[in-house]
Write a protein that holds these residues in place. Structure first.
Motif, PDB file in Angstrom:
ATOM      1  N   PRO A  88      14.379  -4.777  -0.537  1.00 19.88           N
ATOM      2  CA  PRO A  88      13.172  -4.263  -0.405  1.00 19.88           C
ATOM      3  C   PRO A  88      12.668  -4.317  -1.880  1.00 19.88           C
ATOM      4  CG  PRO A  88      14.583  -2.757   1.071  1.00 19.88           C
ATOM      5  CD  PRO A  88      15.326  -3.684   0.216  1.00 19.88           C
ATOM      6  N   CYS A 143       6.500  -1.902  -0.448  1.00 20.37           N
ATOM      7  CA  CYS A 143       6.377  -0.915   0.732  1.00 20.37           C
ATOM      8  C   CYS A 143       5.539  -1.823   2.000  1.00 20.37           C
ATOM      9  CB  CYS A 143       5.739   0.271   0.348  1.00 20.37           C
ATOM     10  SG  CYS A 143       6.848   1.425  -0.385  1.00 20.37           S
ATOM     11  N   VAL A 178      11.113   4.853  -3.727  1.00 16.21           N
ATOM     12  CA  VAL A 178      11.479   3.535  -3.598  1.00 16.21           C
ATOM     13  C   VAL A 178      12.680   3.033  -4.245  1.00 16.21           C
ATOM     14  CG1 VAL A 178       9.010   2.733  -3.379  1.00 16.21           C
ATOM     15  CG2 VAL A 178      10.117   3.269  -5.621  1.00 16.21           C
ATOM     16  N   ASP A 191      14.929   2.955  -1.462  1.00 17.77           N
ATOM     17  CA  ASP A 191      14.640   2.468  -0.370  1.00 17.77           C
ATOM     18  C   ASP A 191      14.268   3.060   0.769  1.00 17.77           C
ATOM     19  OD1 ASP A 191      14.741  -0.148  -1.853  1.00 17.77           O
ATOM     20  OD2 ASP A 191      16.820  -0.458  -1.217  1.00 17.77           O
ATOM     21  N   SER A 193       9.054   2.400   2.761  1.00 14.39           N
ATOM     22  CA  SER A 193       9.917   1.258   2.097  1.00 14.39           C
ATOM     23  C   SER A 193      10.128   0.099   3.281  1.00 14.39           C
ATOM     24  CB  SER A 193      11.301   1.945   1.694  1.00 14.39           C
ATOM     25  OG  SER A 193      11.063   2.642   0.657  1.00 14.39           O
ATOM     26  N   THR A 194      10.211   0.308   4.281  1.00 11.97           N
ATOM     27  CA  THR A 194      10.510  -0.683   5.435  1.00 11.97           C
ATOM     28  C   THR A 194       9.713  -0.476   6.739  1.00 11.97           C
ATOM     29  OG1 THR A 194      12.492   0.338   6.434  1.00 11.97           O
ATOM     30  CG2 THR A 194      12.923  -0.692   4.651  1.00 11.97           C
ATOM     31  N   HIS A 196       6.636  -4.904   5.223  1.00  9.11           N
ATOM     32  CA  HIS A 196       7.360  -4.750   3.964  1.00  9.11           C
ATOM     33  C   HIS A 196       7.666  -6.064   3.515  1.00  9.11           C
ATOM     34  CE1 HIS A 196      11.344  -4.827   6.669  1.00  9.11           C
ATOM     35  NE2 HIS A 196      10.833  -5.958   6.293  1.00  9.11           N
ATOM     36  N   ALA A 243      11.861  -1.539  -6.415  1.00  7.07           N
ATOM     37  CA  ALA A 243      10.875  -1.685  -5.449  1.00  7.07           C
ATOM     38  C   ALA A 243       9.741  -1.361  -6.198  1.00  7.07           C
ATOM     39  CB  ALA A 243      11.311  -1.577  -4.093  1.00  7.07           C
ATOM     40  N   ARG A 267       5.638   0.846  -4.706  1.00  8.94           N
ATOM     41  CA  ARG A 267       5.134   1.329  -3.612  1.00  8.94           C
ATOM     42  C   ARG A 267       3.797   0.615  -3.139  1.00  8.94           C
ATOM     43  NH1 ARG A 267       3.763   7.417  -6.273  1.00  8.94           N
ATOM     44  NH2 ARG A 267       6.205   8.216  -6.782  1.00  8.94           N
TER      45      ARG A 267
END
Length: 381
Positions: A176, A179, A223, A226, A259-260, A296, A323, A325
Protein backbone atom coordinates in the motif's frame (compact mmCIF):
# COMPACT_ATOMS: atom_id res chain seq x y z
CA UNK A 1 17.75 7.37 -24.95
CA UNK A 2 19.54 10.43 -23.57
CA UNK A 3 18.40 14.06 -23.25
CA UNK A 4 20.52 16.99 -24.39
CA UNK A 5 20.94 20.23 -22.47
CA UNK A 6 18.77 21.97 -25.05
CA UNK A 7 16.07 19.34 -24.48
CA UNK A 8 16.08 20.11 -20.76
CA UNK A 9 15.90 23.87 -21.40
CA UNK A 10 12.96 23.45 -23.79
CA UNK A 11 11.14 21.05 -21.47
CA UNK A 12 11.52 23.47 -18.56
CA UNK A 13 10.09 26.28 -20.66
CA UNK A 14 7.23 24.04 -21.71
CA UNK A 15 6.48 23.04 -18.11
CA UNK A 16 6.22 26.70 -17.24
CA UNK A 17 3.92 27.29 -20.20
CA UNK A 18 1.63 24.53 -18.93
CA UNK A 19 1.69 26.22 -15.53
CA UNK A 20 0.21 29.38 -17.02
CA UNK A 21 -2.73 27.57 -18.64
CA UNK A 22 -4.28 25.22 -16.05
CA UNK A 23 -7.41 23.17 -16.78
CA UNK A 24 -9.33 21.55 -13.93
CA UNK A 25 -10.63 17.98 -13.93
CA UNK A 26 -12.84 17.14 -16.89
CA UNK A 27 -11.96 20.38 -18.69
CA UNK A 28 -8.46 19.52 -19.93
CA UNK A 29 -9.10 19.84 -23.68
CA UNK A 30 -6.66 22.73 -24.19
CA UNK A 31 -3.94 21.05 -22.13
CA UNK A 32 -4.42 17.85 -24.15
CA UNK A 33 -4.04 19.78 -27.41
CA UNK A 34 -0.85 21.35 -26.09
CA UNK A 35 0.54 17.91 -25.22
CA UNK A 36 -0.18 16.62 -28.72
CA UNK A 37 1.35 19.73 -30.30
CA UNK A 38 4.53 19.48 -28.26
CA UNK A 39 5.05 15.74 -28.80
CA UNK A 40 4.14 15.74 -32.50
CA UNK A 41 7.73 16.70 -33.35
CA UNK A 42 8.97 13.46 -31.74
CA UNK A 43 7.25 11.41 -34.45
CA UNK A 44 5.22 9.01 -32.31
CA UNK A 45 3.87 5.87 -33.95
CA UNK A 46 0.33 6.53 -32.73
CA UNK A 47 -1.57 9.21 -30.84
CA UNK A 48 -4.90 8.26 -29.27
CA UNK A 49 -7.05 11.29 -28.50
CA UNK A 50 -10.05 11.63 -26.21
CA UNK A 51 -9.25 8.59 -24.11
CA UNK A 52 -11.25 8.59 -20.90
CA UNK A 53 -12.67 11.96 -21.92
CA UNK A 54 -9.88 14.43 -22.64
CA UNK A 55 -6.94 12.05 -22.17
CA UNK A 56 -4.14 11.47 -24.66
CA UNK A 57 -2.01 8.35 -25.21
CA UNK A 58 1.22 8.76 -27.18
CA UNK A 59 2.77 5.50 -28.42
CA UNK A 60 6.39 4.72 -29.36
CA UNK A 61 6.51 1.24 -30.91
CA UNK A 62 9.67 -0.68 -31.77
CA UNK A 63 7.84 -2.83 -34.30
CA UNK A 64 9.29 -5.89 -32.56
CA UNK A 65 7.05 -8.06 -30.36
CA UNK A 66 7.52 -7.40 -26.68
CA UNK A 67 5.94 -5.99 -23.56
CA UNK A 68 4.00 -2.74 -23.27
CA UNK A 69 5.26 -0.31 -20.65
CA UNK A 70 2.88 2.51 -19.77
CA UNK A 71 4.06 5.70 -18.09
CA UNK A 72 1.32 7.90 -16.71
CA UNK A 73 1.03 11.61 -15.94
CA UNK A 74 -1.99 13.75 -15.07
CA UNK A 75 -3.49 16.56 -17.17
CA UNK A 76 -5.57 18.34 -14.56
CA UNK A 77 -4.96 21.32 -12.31
CA UNK A 78 -6.84 22.45 -9.20
CA UNK A 79 -9.54 25.04 -8.43
CA UNK A 80 -7.07 27.05 -6.30
CA UNK A 81 -6.07 30.71 -6.72
CA UNK A 82 -2.29 30.88 -7.07
CA UNK A 83 -0.77 33.25 -4.50
CA UNK A 84 2.88 32.87 -5.45
CA UNK A 85 4.40 35.23 -7.97
CA UNK A 86 6.57 33.30 -10.46
CA UNK A 87 7.01 34.75 -13.94
CA UNK A 88 4.98 31.79 -15.19
CA UNK A 89 2.07 32.37 -12.78
CA UNK A 90 -1.35 30.97 -13.73
CA UNK A 91 -3.24 33.19 -16.14
CA UNK A 92 -6.58 31.60 -15.23
CA UNK A 93 -8.34 33.06 -12.22
CA UNK A 94 -9.12 30.51 -9.52
CA UNK A 95 -7.20 27.67 -11.23
CA UNK A 96 -3.59 26.57 -10.85
CA UNK A 97 -1.16 23.66 -11.02
CA UNK A 98 -0.70 23.40 -7.24
CA UNK A 99 -0.08 19.64 -7.33
CA UNK A 100 2.73 19.56 -9.89
CA UNK A 101 0.90 17.83 -12.70
CA UNK A 102 2.54 20.30 -15.10
CA UNK A 103 5.90 18.87 -14.02
CA UNK A 104 4.69 15.31 -14.34
CA UNK A 105 3.59 16.04 -17.91
CA UNK A 106 6.96 17.59 -18.72
CA UNK A 107 8.68 14.49 -17.35
CA UNK A 108 6.72 12.24 -19.70
CA UNK A 109 7.38 14.67 -22.57
CA UNK A 110 11.09 14.32 -21.79
CA UNK A 111 10.74 10.56 -22.16
CA UNK A 112 8.91 11.15 -25.45
CA UNK A 113 11.79 13.32 -26.67
CA UNK A 114 14.27 10.53 -25.92
CA UNK A 115 12.09 7.84 -27.50
CA UNK A 116 11.72 10.03 -30.56
CA UNK A 117 15.49 9.89 -30.98
CA UNK A 118 15.62 6.12 -30.46
CA UNK A 119 12.84 3.57 -30.04
CA UNK A 120 13.15 0.69 -27.57
CA UNK A 121 14.65 -2.51 -28.95
CA UNK A 122 11.37 -4.40 -28.55
CA UNK A 123 7.82 -3.84 -27.41
CA UNK A 124 6.38 -0.34 -27.00
CA UNK A 125 6.06 2.54 -24.59
CA UNK A 126 2.71 4.24 -24.02
CA UNK A 127 2.78 7.72 -22.50
CA UNK A 128 -0.64 8.25 -20.94
CA UNK A 129 -1.68 11.81 -20.13
CA UNK A 130 -4.69 11.05 -17.95
CA UNK A 131 -7.58 13.40 -17.18
CA UNK A 132 -9.39 14.00 -13.89
CA UNK A 133 -7.00 12.51 -11.37
CA UNK A 134 -7.99 15.06 -8.74
CA UNK A 135 -11.59 13.85 -8.66
CA UNK A 136 -10.74 10.15 -8.83
CA UNK A 137 -12.72 9.76 -12.06
CA UNK A 138 -9.98 9.79 -14.69
CA UNK A 139 -8.29 6.40 -14.39
CA UNK A 140 -11.64 4.62 -14.20
CA UNK A 141 -12.80 6.44 -17.34
CA UNK A 142 -9.61 5.49 -19.19
CA UNK A 143 -9.97 1.83 -18.25
CA UNK A 144 -13.62 1.83 -19.34
CA UNK A 145 -12.79 3.38 -22.72
CA UNK A 146 -12.69 0.93 -25.65
CA UNK A 147 -9.71 2.87 -27.03
CA UNK A 148 -7.64 1.69 -24.08
CA UNK A 149 -8.13 -1.96 -24.94
CA UNK A 150 -5.42 -1.93 -27.62
CA UNK A 151 -3.05 -0.11 -25.28
CA UNK A 152 -3.38 -2.36 -22.22
CA UNK A 153 0.04 -2.43 -20.54
CA UNK A 154 2.04 -5.22 -18.96
CA UNK A 155 3.82 -2.74 -16.68
CA UNK A 156 2.43 0.62 -15.49
CA UNK A 157 4.71 3.17 -13.82
CA UNK A 158 4.10 6.61 -12.42
CA UNK A 159 5.59 9.20 -10.09
CA UNK A 160 4.36 11.97 -7.87
CA UNK A 161 6.48 14.77 -6.52
CA UNK A 162 6.42 15.00 -2.74
CA UNK A 163 7.41 18.02 -0.65
CA UNK A 164 9.03 17.00 2.62
CA UNK A 165 11.41 14.54 0.93
CA UNK A 166 14.91 15.87 0.08
CA UNK A 167 15.10 17.23 -3.46
CA UNK A 168 15.68 14.46 -5.99
CA UNK A 169 15.48 11.65 -3.43
CA UNK A 170 12.82 8.95 -3.81
CA UNK A 171 10.50 7.01 -1.54
CA UNK A 172 9.37 3.69 -3.02
CA UNK A 173 7.83 0.81 -1.11
CA UNK A 174 6.06 -2.42 -1.95
CA UNK A 175 2.41 -2.81 -0.97
CA UNK A 176 0.00 0.00 0.00
CA UNK A 177 1.23 3.48 -0.95
CA UNK A 178 -1.92 5.68 -1.07
CA UNK A 179 -5.16 5.42 0.87
CA UNK A 180 -8.59 4.64 -0.46
CA UNK A 181 -10.97 7.54 0.12
CA UNK A 182 -14.40 8.81 -0.79
CA UNK A 183 -16.58 11.80 -0.03
CA UNK A 184 -19.81 10.73 1.72
CA UNK A 185 -22.81 13.07 1.65
CA UNK A 186 -25.47 12.58 4.33
CA UNK A 187 -28.77 14.42 3.78
CA UNK A 188 -31.35 14.42 6.58
CA UNK A 189 -34.85 15.69 5.78
CA UNK A 190 -37.65 16.43 8.23
CA UNK A 191 -40.42 19.07 8.34
CA UNK A 192 -40.20 22.81 8.94
CA UNK A 193 -42.03 24.53 11.78
CA UNK A 194 -42.40 27.97 13.28
CA UNK A 195 -39.42 28.62 15.56
CA UNK A 196 -41.88 29.36 18.38
CA UNK A 197 -43.41 25.87 18.08
CA UNK A 198 -40.51 23.63 16.92
CA UNK A 199 -42.30 20.58 18.33
CA UNK A 200 -44.76 20.77 15.41
CA UNK A 201 -41.97 20.00 12.95
CA UNK A 202 -39.20 17.44 12.56
CA UNK A 203 -35.77 19.05 12.91
CA UNK A 204 -32.42 17.46 11.91
CA UNK A 205 -30.49 19.55 14.45
CA UNK A 206 -30.23 16.87 17.15
CA UNK A 207 -29.27 14.16 14.65
CA UNK A 208 -26.56 16.36 13.13
CA UNK A 209 -25.30 17.28 16.60
CA UNK A 210 -24.93 13.59 17.46
CA UNK A 211 -23.39 12.57 14.15
CA UNK A 212 -20.65 15.22 14.05
CA UNK A 213 -18.64 13.95 17.04
CA UNK A 214 -19.49 10.33 16.27
CA UNK A 215 -18.17 10.53 12.71
CA UNK A 216 -15.17 12.68 13.67
CA UNK A 217 -14.36 10.14 16.35
CA UNK A 218 -13.77 7.34 13.84
CA UNK A 219 -10.00 7.08 13.92
CA UNK A 220 -7.80 4.01 14.22
CA UNK A 221 -4.53 2.61 12.94
CA UNK A 222 -1.91 4.38 10.85
CA UNK A 223 -0.48 4.46 7.33
CA UNK A 224 2.80 3.20 8.77
CA UNK A 225 1.05 -0.05 9.70
CA UNK A 226 -1.21 -0.11 6.61
CA UNK A 227 -4.33 -0.13 8.80
CA UNK A 228 -5.47 3.51 8.83
CA UNK A 229 -9.22 4.13 9.30
CA UNK A 230 -10.39 7.74 9.53
CA UNK A 231 -13.38 10.01 8.92
CA UNK A 232 -13.06 13.78 8.49
CA UNK A 233 -16.10 16.07 8.47
CA UNK A 234 -15.58 18.68 5.73
CA UNK A 235 -18.92 20.50 5.46
CA UNK A 236 -22.11 20.94 7.50
CA UNK A 237 -25.28 22.91 6.81
CA UNK A 238 -28.62 23.04 8.64
CA UNK A 239 -31.76 24.89 7.61
CA UNK A 240 -32.20 28.25 5.95
CA UNK A 241 -30.86 31.70 6.81
CA UNK A 242 -34.04 32.59 8.69
CA UNK A 243 -34.55 33.21 12.42
CA UNK A 244 -38.22 32.23 12.44
CA UNK A 245 -38.05 28.73 10.94
CA UNK A 246 -37.19 25.50 12.70
CA UNK A 247 -35.23 23.64 9.98
CA UNK A 248 -36.14 20.60 7.93
CA UNK A 249 -32.88 20.07 6.08
CA UNK A 250 -29.47 19.00 7.37
CA UNK A 251 -26.41 18.01 5.36
CA UNK A 252 -23.06 16.56 6.40
CA UNK A 253 -20.11 15.90 4.10
CA UNK A 254 -17.48 13.57 5.46
CA UNK A 255 -14.36 12.11 3.85
CA UNK A 256 -13.79 8.44 4.62
CA UNK A 257 -10.19 7.24 4.38
CA UNK A 258 -8.56 3.82 4.81
CA UNK A 259 -5.28 2.14 3.90
CA UNK A 260 -6.99 -0.50 1.74
CA UNK A 261 -10.19 -1.08 -0.17
CA UNK A 262 -11.23 -3.92 2.16
CA UNK A 263 -11.01 -1.57 5.13
CA UNK A 264 -13.04 1.01 3.19
CA UNK A 265 -15.92 -1.43 2.74
CA UNK A 266 -16.13 -1.90 6.50
CA UNK A 267 -15.86 1.85 7.17
CA UNK A 268 -18.64 2.65 4.69
CA UNK A 269 -20.93 0.11 6.36
CA UNK A 270 -20.14 1.58 9.79
CA UNK A 271 -20.72 5.21 8.74
CA UNK A 272 -23.94 4.36 6.89
CA UNK A 273 -25.27 2.50 9.96
CA UNK A 274 -24.54 5.53 12.12
CA UNK A 275 -26.43 7.79 9.70
CA UNK A 276 -29.41 5.43 9.45
CA UNK A 277 -29.65 5.07 13.23
CA UNK A 278 -29.51 8.85 13.74
CA UNK A 279 -32.18 9.47 11.11
CA UNK A 280 -34.48 6.74 12.40
CA UNK A 281 -34.22 7.96 16.00
CA UNK A 282 -35.65 11.36 15.04
CA UNK A 283 -38.06 10.31 12.26
CA UNK A 284 -35.96 11.88 9.49
CA UNK A 285 -35.69 10.81 5.87
CA UNK A 286 -32.14 9.88 4.87
CA UNK A 287 -30.30 10.12 1.55
CA UNK A 288 -26.71 8.93 1.11
CA UNK A 289 -24.42 9.55 -1.87
CA UNK A 290 -20.71 9.47 -2.71
CA UNK A 291 -18.27 11.51 -4.76
CA UNK A 292 -14.51 11.63 -5.43
CA UNK A 293 -14.17 7.86 -4.99
CA UNK A 294 -10.55 6.62 -4.95
CA UNK A 295 -9.39 3.05 -4.56
CA UNK A 296 -6.16 2.25 -2.76
CA UNK A 297 -2.78 2.24 -4.53
CA UNK A 298 -0.62 -0.83 -4.02
CA UNK A 299 2.82 -1.23 -5.58
CA UNK A 300 3.48 -4.62 -7.15
CA UNK A 301 6.91 -5.84 -6.00
CA UNK A 302 8.04 -6.73 -9.54
CA UNK A 303 7.12 -3.28 -10.89
CA UNK A 304 8.73 -1.58 -7.89
CA UNK A 305 11.90 -3.63 -8.47
CA UNK A 306 12.09 -2.28 -12.02
CA UNK A 307 12.05 1.27 -10.65
CA UNK A 308 14.60 0.45 -7.94
CA UNK A 309 16.99 -1.02 -10.51
CA UNK A 310 16.48 2.06 -12.71
CA UNK A 311 17.29 4.40 -9.81
CA UNK A 312 20.39 2.39 -8.96
CA UNK A 313 21.52 2.63 -12.58
CA UNK A 314 21.01 6.41 -12.54
CA UNK A 315 22.45 6.92 -9.03
CA UNK A 316 19.18 8.34 -7.71
CA UNK A 317 19.05 7.94 -3.91
CA UNK A 318 16.02 6.03 -2.66
CA UNK A 319 14.57 4.44 0.45
CA UNK A 320 11.35 2.55 1.14
CA UNK A 321 9.61 5.44 2.90
CA UNK A 322 6.01 4.97 3.90
CA UNK A 323 2.47 5.09 2.54
CA UNK A 324 0.61 8.41 2.29
CA UNK A 325 -2.82 9.42 3.53
CA UNK A 326 -3.57 11.26 0.30
CA UNK A 327 -5.44 9.37 -2.41
CA UNK A 328 -4.38 8.74 -6.00
CA UNK A 329 -6.33 7.01 -8.76
CA UNK A 330 -3.26 5.44 -10.42
CA UNK A 331 -3.98 2.36 -8.32
CA UNK A 332 -6.78 1.38 -10.69
CA UNK A 333 -4.22 0.36 -13.33
CA UNK A 334 -3.14 -2.47 -11.01
CA UNK A 335 -6.27 -4.26 -12.21
CA UNK A 336 -4.76 -4.71 -15.68
CA UNK A 337 -1.00 -4.63 -15.10
CA UNK A 338 1.83 -4.83 -12.62
CA UNK A 339 2.09 -1.26 -11.43
CA UNK A 340 4.15 0.94 -9.14
CA UNK A 341 4.38 4.62 -8.21
CA UNK A 342 7.39 6.37 -6.74
CA UNK A 343 7.47 9.61 -4.73
CA UNK A 344 10.10 12.06 -5.94
CA UNK A 345 11.32 14.57 -3.38
CA UNK A 346 10.48 18.22 -4.05
CA UNK A 347 12.57 19.46 -1.10
CA UNK A 348 12.23 19.25 2.66
CA UNK A 349 11.03 22.85 3.03
CA UNK A 350 9.14 23.13 -0.27
CA UNK A 351 5.52 24.41 -0.05
CA UNK A 352 3.08 21.55 0.39
CA UNK A 353 0.93 20.08 -2.36
CA UNK A 354 -2.28 22.09 -2.88
CA UNK A 355 -0.65 25.04 -1.10
CA UNK A 356 -1.41 28.30 -3.00
CA UNK A 357 2.32 29.14 -3.29
CA UNK A 358 3.44 25.70 -4.53
CA UNK A 359 5.42 25.43 -7.78
CA UNK A 360 7.00 22.33 -9.32
CA UNK A 361 10.82 22.18 -8.98
CA UNK A 362 12.11 22.12 -12.56
CA UNK A 363 15.16 20.07 -11.55
CA UNK A 364 12.86 17.09 -11.10
CA UNK A 365 11.96 16.90 -14.80
CA UNK A 366 15.28 15.39 -15.86
CA UNK A 367 15.56 13.19 -12.75
CA UNK A 368 12.14 11.67 -13.29
CA UNK A 369 12.80 11.19 -17.01
CA UNK A 370 16.11 9.44 -16.30
CA UNK A 371 14.37 7.00 -13.97
CA UNK A 372 11.61 6.25 -16.46
CA UNK A 373 14.01 5.87 -19.38
CA UNK A 374 16.22 3.49 -17.41
CA UNK A 375 13.11 1.50 -16.44
CA UNK A 376 11.97 1.19 -20.06
CA UNK A 377 15.48 0.17 -21.14
CA UNK A 378 15.48 -2.52 -18.49
CA UNK A 379 12.21 -4.03 -19.73
CA UNK A 380 12.39 -3.41 -23.47
CA UNK A 381 16.09 -3.45 -24.46
Amino acid sequence: MSLSNSDVVELTAWRRRLHTMPDVSGEEAETAREVMRFLSETGPDAVVEGIGGTGVAVVYDSGVPGMTVMLRAELDALPIEELGDPEHKSKVSGKSHMCGHDGHMATLAAVGRALGHRRPAKGRVVLLFQPAEETGAGAAAVLADDKFRDLTPDISLSLHNMPGIPLGHVHLKDGPTNCASRGMKIILTGKTAHAAWPETGISPVSAVARLLPALSGISAGSVENDDLVRATVTHVTIGELAAGISPAHGEIWVTLRTSTDDQMSALVEHAETMARDAAAADGLALALSYQDVFGHCINHPAAADILRAAMDAESVPHVAGQAYRASEDFGRFAKVSKSAMLFLGAGESHPALHNPTYDYPDDLIAIGARIFLAATRQVLD
